[in-house]
Write an enzyme that holds these catalytic residues in place. Structure first.
Site, PDB file in Angstrom:
ATOM      1  N   VAL A   1      13.104   2.883 -16.354  1.00  0.00           N
ATOM      2  CA  VAL A   1      14.429   2.405 -15.920  1.00  0.00           C
ATOM      3  C   VAL A   1      14.973   1.468 -16.999  1.00  0.00           C
ATOM      4  O   VAL A   1      14.272   0.585 -17.484  1.00  0.00           O
ATOM      5  CB  VAL A   1      14.308   1.678 -14.564  1.00  0.00           C
ATOM      6  CG1 VAL A   1      15.657   1.126 -14.127  1.00  0.00           C
ATOM      7  CG2 VAL A   1      13.751   2.632 -13.498  1.00  0.00           C
TER       8      VAL A   1
ATOM      9  N   HIS B   1       2.512   3.325  -7.833  1.00  0.00           N
ATOM     10  CA  HIS B   1       1.734   3.956  -8.908  1.00  0.00           C
ATOM     11  C   HIS B   1       0.313   4.195  -8.387  1.00  0.00           C
ATOM     12  O   HIS B   1      -0.279   3.308  -7.769  1.00  0.00           O
ATOM     13  CB  HIS B   1       1.730   3.057 -10.142  1.00  0.00           C
ATOM     14  CG  HIS B   1       1.036   3.694 -11.299  1.00  0.00           C
ATOM     15  ND1 HIS B   1       1.589   4.734 -12.021  1.00  0.00           N
ATOM     16  CD2 HIS B   1      -0.181   3.475 -11.845  1.00  0.00           C
ATOM     17  CE1 HIS B   1       0.743   5.115 -12.963  1.00  0.00           C
ATOM     18  NE2 HIS B   1      -0.340   4.363 -12.877  1.00  0.00           N
TER      19      HIS B   1
END
Ligand code: GAR
Length: 192
Positions: free
Chosen positions: A93, A109
């Site tokens: 991002v 994650h």
């Protein structure tokens, strides 16, 4: 109720579990938009089946990363999105989204970060022979799977586990863990 967008690049099983949690009331949030950077990703079908608008945008159709994220930002703004939830979104991002959504972007994650960031975290952990793996939910910054950790859950690798059984187990736990962590985060934000 908080308006969120779910960002995904693939299968979208985490999107599905987040959506189901919003429907059952375990997660007090409204998914206003799904953002997907892969036109052939299965998450697009899932969003359609759930009746959630999906913005599909290939980075290669934009001049640069900034233009790509500006297009996303315009959709987020028009859908009045307050919080971004990355769920298998396999892109970094950039500042175009990080600035307006400061401290309001989270990611899941499949490792105990800071171990095994990046692609194929489960494979990396399996190849390294670790006996305890896990899941991390963290705030997103400009790095790859970096940013302050919000919560983690450890999972022990048992004798006889294969990469496939471990992967299935991780996904099963993610589907419970992510909606629960999000709900706690949104509740804390609401009382502040
Ligand atoms: C999930 O296991 C998620 O933790 C991982 O991608 C998978 C997406 O599955 N994310 C990362 O590796 C982020 N670096 P899904 O598309 O079925 O939700």
């Amino acid at each position: 109720m908080i308006n969120i967008a779910v960002f995904a690049s693939g299968n979208g099983s985490n999107f599905q579990s987040i959506y189901e949690a919003t429907q059952s009331g375990r997660l007090k949030a409204n998914i206003a938009l799904v953002v997907c950077n892969k036109p052939d990703a299965y998450v697009i079908e899932r969003a359609k089946a759930c009746g959630i608008p999906c913005f599909v945008c290939s980075p290669k159709n934009y001049e640069n990363k900034e233009a790509y994220e500006e297009a996303i930002l315009a959709e987020l703004t028009s859908a009045k999105v307050e919080f971004l939830v990355l769920a298998g979104y396999m892109r970094l991002v950039g500042s175009t989204l990080l600035k307006p959504y400061k401290n309001r972007i989270v990611n899941i994650h499949p490792s105990l970060l800071p171990a095994f960031p990046g692609i194929d975290a489960i494979g990396q952990a399996f190849d390294a022979g670790v006996k305890v793996i896990g899941i991390t939910v963290h705030f997103v910054d400009e790095g790859m799977d970096t940013g302050p950790i919000i919560d983690q859950q450890a999972i022990r690798i048992e004798k006889g586990d294969t990469r496939e059984t471990v992967e299935a187990h991780i996904h099963e736990i993610e589907h419970q863990f992510y909606p629960a962590v999000l709900n706690e985060l949104f509740e804390q934000a609401a009382v502040k």
